[in-house]
Design a protein around this motif. Structure first.
Motif, mmCIF file in Angstrom:
data_model
loop_
_atom_site.group_PDB
_atom_site.id
_atom_site.type_symbol
_atom_site.label_atom_id
_atom_site.label_comp_id
_atom_site.label_asym_id
_atom_site.label_seq_id
_atom_site.Cartn_x
_atom_site.Cartn_y
_atom_site.Cartn_z
ATOM 1 N N THR A 159 0.825 -1.216 0.000
ATOM 2 C CA THR A 159 0.000 0.000 0.000
ATOM 3 C C THR A 159 0.855 1.261 0.000
ATOM 4 O O THR A 159 0.390 2.323 0.425
ATOM 5 C CB THR A 159 -0.933 0.005 1.223
ATOM 6 N N GLN A 171 -6.388 7.186 3.852
ATOM 7 C CA GLN A 171 -7.761 6.687 3.762
ATOM 8 C C GLN A 171 -7.835 5.420 2.913
ATOM 9 O O GLN A 171 -8.544 4.456 3.264
ATOM 10 C CB GLN A 171 -8.674 7.767 3.162
ATOM 11 N N GLN A 172 -7.091 5.399 1.815
ATOM 12 C CA GLN A 172 -7.085 4.205 0.970
ATOM 13 C C GLN A 172 -6.460 3.021 1.689
ATOM 14 O O GLN A 172 -6.921 1.885 1.552
ATOM 15 C CB GLN A 172 -6.323 4.504 -0.328
ATOM 16 N N ARG A 173 -5.426 3.287 2.480
ATOM 17 C CA ARG A 173 -4.776 2.213 3.237
ATOM 18 C C ARG A 173 -5.710 1.637 4.288
ATOM 19 O O ARG A 173 -5.762 0.413 4.482
ATOM 20 C CB ARG A 173 -3.500 2.760 3.886
ATOM 21 N N ASN A 174 -6.467 2.494 4.965
ATOM 22 C CA ASN A 174 -7.433 2.019 5.962
ATOM 23 C C ASN A 174 -8.523 1.181 5.300
ATOM 24 O O ASN A 174 -8.941 0.154 5.844
ATOM 25 C CB ASN A 174 -8.054 3.201 6.702
ATOM 26 N N ARG A 175 -8.983 1.620 4.117
ATOM 27 C CA ARG A 175 -10.005 0.858 3.398
ATOM 28 C C ARG A 175 -9.449 -0.489 2.941
ATOM 29 O O ARG A 175 -10.139 -1.516 3.004
ATOM 30 C CB ARG A 175 -10.523 1.657 2.212
ATOM 31 N N ALA A 176 -8.201 -0.495 2.505
ATOM 32 C CA ALA A 176 -7.563 -1.748 2.076
ATOM 33 C C ALA A 176 -7.462 -2.728 3.242
ATOM 34 O O ALA A 176 -7.652 -3.936 3.065
ATOM 35 C CB ALA A 176 -6.181 -1.463 1.507
ATOM 36 N N ARG A 230 -9.506 -2.945 5.824
ATOM 37 C CA ARG A 230 -10.840 -3.494 6.082
ATOM 38 C C ARG A 230 -11.210 -4.547 5.039
ATOM 39 O O ARG A 230 -11.732 -5.614 5.377
ATOM 40 C CB ARG A 230 -11.886 -2.376 6.091
ATOM 41 N N GLN A 231 -10.940 -4.257 3.778
ATOM 42 C CA GLN A 231 -11.286 -5.191 2.717
ATOM 43 C C GLN A 231 -10.499 -6.493 2.833
ATOM 44 O O GLN A 231 -11.059 -7.583 2.648
ATOM 45 C CB GLN A 231 -11.024 -4.544 1.354
ATOM 46 N N ASN A 264 -6.766 -4.293 -7.057
ATOM 47 C CA ASN A 264 -7.089 -4.161 -5.645
ATOM 48 C C ASN A 264 -6.248 -5.163 -4.863
ATOM 49 O O ASN A 264 -6.619 -6.336 -4.738
ATOM 50 C CB ASN A 264 -8.583 -4.394 -5.410
ATOM 51 N N TYR A 280 -6.424 -6.841 11.771
ATOM 52 C CA TYR A 280 -6.922 -5.519 11.369
ATOM 53 C C TYR A 280 -6.195 -4.417 12.131
ATOM 54 O O TYR A 280 -5.781 -3.403 11.549
ATOM 55 C CB TYR A 280 -8.425 -5.415 11.611
ATOM 56 N N ARG A 302 -4.123 -1.581 10.557
ATOM 57 C CA ARG A 302 -4.668 -0.243 10.775
ATOM 58 C C ARG A 302 -3.610 0.688 11.353
ATOM 59 O O ARG A 302 -3.563 1.879 11.039
ATOM 60 C CB ARG A 302 -5.873 -0.338 11.727
#
Length: 207
Positions: free
Chosen positions: A34, A40-45, A47-48, A110, A159, A163
């Motif tokens: 990442t 923000q993109q790293r946090n979303r990654a 979670r996914q 992704n 996570y 995170r």
């Protein structure tokens, strides 16, 4: 309390999957994958990736028994093959020869789904270990609750590790992450040998 959840089984599931999935060891890999993302993109990654890994593990936990029955695979055979597989993973951890994927600059890929969610997190080792735990239970509610809580707790640790990857890496440093990985490899090797030993004992008793 044991009528609601088997605490011994819960601890075994948590420790085994924690060692296999190795939350501290995912930090440098996650940061590498990442590296081109915003916060923000790293946090979303993160979670996914956790959702994907959790879905894969749960799917094998629920449907793994039917798959083994259909293919006529016994529990000792699963334990032996799982132990050998975990031993290979342990050797990679101990020798530091685990392959790390290259960071992707392609916005259409992704990395949270592949390779981070699977096979890096929900890899063969974690899948086999979960199926072995499910196969070894007597089907009671307490056992299922213990396995479910153990899997959930490990994914929560994963996570949190991703995170707060930047903070963890800064605190541990490269040497600290390597040390934790080596200790995880040693514990995983012991777990693998025990699985093979139990399988051999079961084969002897069946014979």
């Amino acid at each position: 309390m044991n009528d609601v959840v088997d605490l011994r089984l819960l601890s075994e599931v948590f420790i085994t999957l924690f060692v296999i999935m190795d939350p501290p060891g995912t930090v440098p890999i996650f940061l590498g994958l990442t590296s081109t993302m915003t916060r923000q993109q790293r946090n979303r990654a993160a979670r996914q990736a956790i959702l994907v890994a959790f879905g894969v593990i749960v799917s094998f936990a629920v449907f793994g028994q039917q798959l083994l029955a259909y293919m006529h695979i016994s529990l000792p055979a699963l334990q032996a093959s799982g132990g050998l597989l975990l031993l290979l993973v342990a050797m990679e951890l101990l020798t530091g020869k685990m392959e790390e994927p290259e960071p992707s600059g392609n916005g259409n890929v992704n990395v949270a789904l592949v390779p981070l969610g699977t096979p890096l997190l929900a890899g063969p080792g974690a899948i086999v270990a979960t199926m072995v735990f499910v196969q070894a239970t007597d089907g009671s509610t307490a056992d299922w609750v213990a396995i479910g809580l153990g899997v959930l707790a490990v994914h929560l640790c994963l996570y949190l590790a991703m995170r707060f990857a930047n903070v963890i890496h800064r605190v541990l440093g490269d040497s600290g992450v390597i040390l934790v990985t080596r200790i995880a490899g040693l514990l995983l090797a012991a777990i693998a040998v025990q699985l093979v030993a139990d399988a051999v004992r079961a084969f002897v008793l069946q014979g």
